[in-house]
Design a protein around this motif. Sequence first.
Motif, PDB file in Angstrom:
ATOM      1  N   GLU A  92       0.883  -1.153   0.222  1.00  0.00           N
ATOM      2  CA  GLU A  92      -0.013   0.178   0.186  1.00  0.00           C
ATOM      3  C   GLU A  92       0.848   1.255  -0.019  1.00  0.00           C
ATOM      4  OE1 GLU A  92      -0.350  -2.248   2.414  1.00  0.00           O
ATOM      5  OE2 GLU A  92      -2.055  -3.557   1.420  1.00  0.00           O
ATOM      6  N   GLU A  93       2.006   1.216   0.887  1.00  0.00           N
ATOM      7  CA  GLU A  93       2.778   2.369   0.950  1.00  0.00           C
ATOM      8  C   GLU A  93       3.464   2.643  -0.485  1.00  0.00           C
ATOM      9  OE1 GLU A  93       4.823   2.935   5.101  1.00  0.00           O
ATOM     10  OE2 GLU A  93       5.157   0.880   4.304  1.00  0.00           O
ATOM     11  N   LEU A  94       3.876   1.568  -1.182  1.00  0.00           N
ATOM     12  CA  LEU A  94       4.658   1.649  -2.404  1.00  0.00           C
ATOM     13  C   LEU A  94       3.660   2.089  -3.518  1.00  0.00           C
ATOM     14  CD1 LEU A  94       7.154   1.216  -3.437  1.00  0.00           C
ATOM     15  CD2 LEU A  94       6.646  -1.341  -4.152  1.00  0.00           C
ATOM     16  N   GLN A 128      14.852   3.681  -2.077  1.00  0.00           N
ATOM     17  CA  GLN A 128      16.307   3.098  -1.905  1.00  0.00           C
ATOM     18  C   GLN A 128      16.157   2.239  -0.819  1.00  0.00           C
ATOM     19  OE1 GLN A 128      18.685   3.238  -4.424  1.00  0.00           O
ATOM     20  NE2 GLN A 128      19.485   1.594  -3.251  1.00  0.00           N
ATOM     21  N   GLY A 129      16.479   0.812  -1.166  1.00  0.00           N
ATOM     22  CA  GLY A 129      16.753  -0.158   0.073  1.00  0.00           C
ATOM     23  C   GLY A 129      15.302  -0.478   0.963  1.00  0.00           C
ATOM     24  N   ARG A 130      14.380  -0.020   0.390  1.00  0.00           N
ATOM     25  CA  ARG A 130      13.085  -0.189   1.203  1.00  0.00           C
ATOM     26  C   ARG A 130      11.925  -1.070   0.227  1.00  0.00           C
ATOM     27  NH1 ARG A 130       9.875   4.392   3.892  1.00  0.00           N
ATOM     28  NH2 ARG A 130       9.211   2.269   5.064  1.00  0.00           N
ATOM     29  N   ALA A 131      12.429  -0.985  -1.206  1.00  0.00           N
ATOM     30  CA  ALA A 131      11.675  -1.775  -2.309  1.00  0.00           C
ATOM     31  C   ALA A 131      12.671  -2.334  -3.340  1.00  0.00           C
ATOM     32  CB  ALA A 131      10.296  -0.850  -2.639  1.00  0.00           C
ATOM     33  N   ASP A 132      12.176  -3.307  -3.898  1.00  0.00           N
ATOM     34  CA  ASP A 132      12.817  -3.865  -4.937  1.00  0.00           C
ATOM     35  C   ASP A 132      12.403  -3.159  -6.189  1.00  0.00           C
ATOM     36  OD1 ASP A 132      14.158  -5.543  -6.918  1.00  0.00           O
ATOM     37  OD2 ASP A 132      12.556  -6.982  -6.884  1.00  0.00           O
TER      38      ASP A 132
END
Length: 147
Positions: free
Chosen positions: A97-99, A130-134
């Motif tokens: 949801e955040e993404l 960066q670093g929180r999602a592929d």
Amino acid sequence: MTLIEQLKDAMKVAMRAKEKARLGTIRLALAAIKQVEVDEAKTLSDDEITAVLTKMVKQRRDSIRQYEEAGRLDLAEAEAAEVVVLQEFLPQPMSDEELQAVVSQVIADSGASSMRDMGKVMGQLQSKVQGRADMAEVGKIVKAQLG
């Protein structure tokens, strides 16, 4: 405490606890960071260190997939253990949801309307996730929203 300090402290703790696998992974991370610092002749910021660690996680996930396809589950498990250690030093992953919300916001802010604007959108998203999602998953979401 900076990310490099956290890594060095974790290395000391792993040494004292005689956790060889964890210690090896942390040393690999520190060596990769040091290599980038030497190559670029500068001290890396936390964001840049996060990028190095993210790249290491991605490489290990690719290796896990290849090892599993080759039937080498022992090597896949070792790589998976390294991923777990590396992820301890990365920011918490974003929920779906955040993404979705971040992608929608960036698309709206940039005025992107078609697939031709995907590069511009991905460039802005890179720093935000960066670093929180592929980034491959982010790309799929952007394509879905722009297409």
